[in-house]
Design a protein around this motif. Structure first.
Motif, short mmCIF file in Angstrom:
data_model
loop_
_atom_site.label_atom_id
_atom_site.label_comp_id
_atom_site.label_asym_id
_atom_site.label_seq_id
_atom_site.Cartn_x
_atom_site.Cartn_y
_atom_site.Cartn_z
N THR A 165 0.84 -1.21 0.00
CA THR A 165 0.00 0.00 0.00
C THR A 165 0.86 1.24 0.00
O THR A 165 0.58 2.22 -0.71
CB THR A 165 -0.92 0.02 1.24
OG1 THR A 165 -1.74 -1.15 1.22
CG2 THR A 165 -1.80 1.27 1.26
N TYR A 166 1.95 1.21 0.77
CA TYR A 166 2.86 2.35 0.83
C TYR A 166 3.45 2.63 -0.55
O TYR A 166 3.56 3.79 -0.97
CB TYR A 166 3.97 2.10 1.85
CG TYR A 166 4.93 3.24 1.99
CD1 TYR A 166 4.63 4.33 2.80
CD2 TYR A 166 6.15 3.25 1.31
CE1 TYR A 166 5.52 5.40 2.93
CE2 TYR A 166 7.04 4.31 1.44
CZ TYR A 166 6.71 5.37 2.24
OH TYR A 166 7.60 6.43 2.36
N THR B 226 -1.20 5.31 6.16
CA THR B 226 -0.49 4.06 5.88
C THR B 226 0.75 3.88 6.76
O THR B 226 0.98 2.80 7.30
CB THR B 226 -0.07 4.00 4.40
OG1 THR B 226 -1.24 4.06 3.58
CG2 THR B 226 0.70 2.73 4.10
#
Length: 210
Positions: free
Chosen positions: A32-33, A155
Motif C-alpha cells: 500500500t505504501y 499508511t
C-alpha cells in the motif's frame, strides 16, 4: 536541449504520468505504501500539467501576484528556473521516494511535505495575493495532493512503517525542499535579461499582448 525542455517538460510529465499508471496497473508485489508514493509522483505530474499546460497561467500568476513583477513573462520566475524546480528537484525527489519505498520513509515524508506546501500555497497565499478564488494548480492540489497526503500518513502509522528518526530527517528536509528547492531557486536564478521567456498563454489574461 534546455530550450526544448523549458517549453515541453510539463508535456513530458503528462506522458510519464500515463507510464507510471500503466506500471501500477500491471505491477505485482507492491505494498500500500508503494502505491501511495507512486501515485504521489503521478499527482505531481498532473499538478504540473494543470499549472503549465491545461490552465497554464501559473508562471504569470506567480510573477504578477507574488512578486508584482513588471516582466511577468520572465521575472523573477523564468522558464529555465521552472525546469530546475519542477524536474531537477520535484521529479527527482518524488521518484526516489517511490523507488526506495519503505526503505526511506523519511524521503516520503519530505516529498509529502512538498505536496502539503503546494496545497497550502495554492489554497491561501496565491488566492489572497491574486485576489482570486482559483489559480492554476488549485484543483489538483485538492483532488490529488490531499488524498495522497491523507493516505500517506494513514499508511505509515497503520502499517507501523515510520520511526522518530524518519520524522527527524524527513520534516527538516521537507522544509528545505520547499524553501530552497522552490523559493530560493526562483531568487537565485532571477534574471531580467534571460532568454528563457514564458509563452503568452502562461501569463494572466490581463498581461498578455493583444
Amino acid at each position: 536541449m534546455m530550450k526544448f525542455l523549458s517549453k515541453h517538460w510539463y508535456d513530458l510529465a503528462g506522458i510519464l504520468a500515463v507510464v507510471v499508471l500503466i506500471y501500477l496497473f500491471q505491477a505485482k508485489g507492491l505494498t500500500t505504501y508503494d502505491y501511495v508514493l507512486w501515485l504521489s509522483l503521478v499527482s505531481l505530474f498532473v499538478h504540473q500539467l494543470e499549472e503549465y499546460r491545461i490552465v497554464g497561467t501559473f508562471p504569470g500568476m506567480v510573477n504578477r501576484a507574488m512578486y508584482n513583477s513588471d516582466l511577468p513573462d520572465r521575472y523573477p520566475l523564468n522558464a529555465k528556473t521552472s525546469v530546475y524546480v519542477n524536474v531537477f528537484v520535484g521529479w527527482l525527489f518524488y521518484f526516489l521516494a517511490a523507488l526506495l519505498g519503505a526503505k526511506a520513509v523519511w524521503l516520503g515524508i519530505a516529498t509529502i511535505l512538498i505536496s502539503l506546501g503546494n496545497t497550502v500555497a495554492h489554497t491561501t497565499v496565491f488566492n489572497i495575493k491574486g485576489k482570486t478564488m482559483y489559480n492554476a494548480g488549485l484543483a489538483t492540489s485538492w483532488l490529488l495532493f490531499v488524498p495522497c497526503i491523507y493516505f500517506f500518513f494513514k499508511t505509515i502509522h497503520t502499517d507501523h512503517l515510520v520511526t522518530l528518526t524518519d520524522y527527524l530527517i524527513g520534516i527538516p528536509l521537507g522544509i528545505v525542499l520547499n524553501v530552497v528547492g522552490i523559493l530560493k531557486l526562483i531568487d537565485w536564478f532571477a534574471d531580467k535579461q534571460t532568454t528563457y521567456i514564458f509563452e503568452q498563454r502562461n501569463l494572466l489574461r490581463r498581461d498578455r499582448r493583444s
